[in-house]
Design an enzyme around this catalytic site. Structure first.
Site, PDB file in Angstrom:
ATOM      1  N   ASP A   1      -1.472  32.159  17.044  1.00  8.93           N
ATOM      2  CA  ASP A   1      -0.606  30.739  17.645  1.00  8.93           C
ATOM      3  C   ASP A   1       0.381  30.924  16.541  1.00  8.93           C
ATOM      4  O   ASP A   1       0.799  31.400  15.691  1.00  8.93           O
ATOM      5  CB  ASP A   1      -1.595  29.747  17.924  1.00  8.93           C
ATOM      6  CG  ASP A   1      -2.598  29.879  16.620  1.00  8.93           C
ATOM      7  OD1 ASP A   1      -2.580  30.451  15.648  1.00  8.93           O
ATOM      8  OD2 ASP A   1      -3.476  29.202  17.307  1.00  8.93           O
TER       9      ASP A   1
ATOM     10  N   GLU B   1      -7.035  24.568  23.549  1.00  4.79           N
ATOM     11  CA  GLU B   1      -7.760  23.436  23.821  1.00  4.79           C
ATOM     12  C   GLU B   1      -9.226  22.696  24.493  1.00  4.79           C
ATOM     13  O   GLU B   1      -8.499  23.910  25.999  1.00  4.79           O
ATOM     14  CB  GLU B   1      -6.430  22.492  23.925  1.00  4.79           C
ATOM     15  CG  GLU B   1      -5.244  22.280  22.973  1.00  4.79           C
ATOM     16  CD  GLU B   1      -5.456  21.699  21.421  1.00  4.79           C
ATOM     17  OE1 GLU B   1      -7.237  22.146  21.385  1.00  4.79           O
ATOM     18  OE2 GLU B   1      -5.018  20.924  21.261  1.00  4.79           O
TER      19      GLU B   1
ATOM     20  N   HIS C   1     -11.629  23.925  19.744  1.00  2.35           N
ATOM     21  CA  HIS C   1     -10.521  25.063  20.395  1.00  2.35           C
ATOM     22  C   HIS C   1     -10.579  25.922  19.488  1.00  2.35           C
ATOM     23  O   HIS C   1     -11.283  26.059  18.168  1.00  2.35           O
ATOM     24  CB  HIS C   1      -9.006  24.303  20.144  1.00  2.35           C
ATOM     25  CG  HIS C   1      -8.961  24.268  19.356  1.00  2.35           C
ATOM     26  ND1 HIS C   1      -7.546  22.931  18.839  1.00  2.35           N
ATOM     27  CD2 HIS C   1      -8.681  25.205  18.199  1.00  2.35           C
ATOM     28  CE1 HIS C   1      -7.246  23.087  17.365  1.00  2.35           C
ATOM     29  NE2 HIS C   1      -7.307  24.004  17.153  1.00  2.35           N
TER      30      HIS C   1
ATOM     31  N   ASN D   1     -12.551  20.093  18.243  1.00  8.60           N
ATOM     32  CA  ASN D   1     -12.414  19.643  19.091  1.00  8.60           C
ATOM     33  C   ASN D   1     -13.250  20.670  20.505  1.00  8.60           C
ATOM     34  O   ASN D   1     -13.044  20.640  21.261  1.00  8.60           O
ATOM     35  CB  ASN D   1     -10.832  18.634  20.277  1.00  8.60           C
ATOM     36  CG  ASN D   1     -10.130  19.800  19.945  1.00  8.60           C
ATOM     37  OD1 ASN D   1     -10.210  20.643  19.219  1.00  8.60           O
ATOM     38  ND2 ASN D   1      -9.145  19.702  20.647  1.00  8.60           N
TER      39      ASN D   1
END
Ligand code: GLP
Length: 257
Positions: free
Chosen positions: A67, A143, A138, A136
């Site tokens: 990313d 996400e 991801h 979270n």
């Protein structure tokens, strides 16, 4: 899934590095999937030690980063292009011309993402991909609610991710709000996956990913569908798992391949 629980973050790095080294010794021109963040640092350090000791050669391998932030200057120390260069390419002695990061500065983002997917395919696909996990759930920057079929694309960072990544920037408001990330479909196409996590801050995400239902709200849970994935974690990151006795027994009594 292979769940490996080890005492320390350094042990996690050594174990993950061993899996990369196995692939690289079999296939010197292997295609590596590279992650940023703090989680894989111990893995890269362990690999760099092997390179320095002359027991591993990564110079023939190529690499694709997971990313990149959108709009960040290429030379910014926290651009993932800079991080990959500093933490992976240089210490591992990789050929910089063989390592790509999504182009977060492209005028045509959709074209840049399509081009990235095409480059991975042209390289023959990713042989082994290292992953961290966000608090979270991801992976990459996929996400919660990311499609399991997603490919490389632009994403909006979740508030939790902005907060988590603020530690890398002088001013929390400097964290870019958008990114380009390999999709969950892209990640699942890698032939082997190694996810590393350390610390109590990842315990809930690890438990949800490994023992919870497969659901888009926990993007990492898609890894339950991969045929060759190792989850390598320290005791703290394992602290919310329920079947730890079984994972430990399995690892300590692994049949010879
Ligand atoms: C980052 C990256 C992920 C990484 C995750 C966890 O923002 N995009 O690839 O795995 O979030 O980061 P860390 O390893 O620093 O905890």
């Amino acid at each position: 899934m292979e769940i490996i629980i080890l005492p320390t973050a350094q042990d996690v790095g050594r174990e993950a590095a061993g899996k990369f080294a196995d692939v690289l010794r079999r296939t010197p021109a292997a295609v590596l999937g590279l992650a940023t963040g703090s989680s894989p640092r111990a893995t890269y350090e362990a690999l760099a030690s092997m390179v320095a000791a002359g027991t591993l050669d990564v110079s023939h391998a190529s690499g694709f980063a997971l990313d990149e932030y959108v709009g960040i200057a290429l030379g910014h120390p926290e651009s993932y292009a800079s991080v990959i260069d500093r933490e992976v390419v240089v210490p591992l002695g990789m050929d910089p011309s063989k390592v790509r990061v999504p182009d977060g500065r492209a005028a045509d983002i959709a074209a840049a993402c399509a081009d990235y997917e095409a480059a991975i395919s042209a390289a023959g696909g990713i042989d082994i991909q290292i992953l961290g996990i966000g608090s979270n759930g991801h992976i990459g920057f996929n996400e919660p609610t990311s499609s399991f079929a997603s490919r490389t694309r632009i994403k909006t960072l979740a508030r939790q991710t902005l907060l988590d990544n603020a530690r890398f920037f002088a001013n929390p408001n400097d964290v870019p709000t958008h990114c380009l990330t390999q999709g969950l479909g892209t990640i699942m196409d890698a032939r082997q996956l190694v996810l590393v996590a350390q610390g109590a801050g990842k315990a809930a995400a690890i438990a949800a990913m490994v023992e919870g239902p497969v659901r888009a709200f926990v993007p990492g849970s898609i890894l339950q569908h991969h045929h060759n994935v190792s989850i390598i974690i320290d005791e703290e990151a394992a602290s919310e798992l329920t079947l730890t006795d079984y994972y430990r027994y399995t690892y300590n009594n692994k049949p010879a391949a």
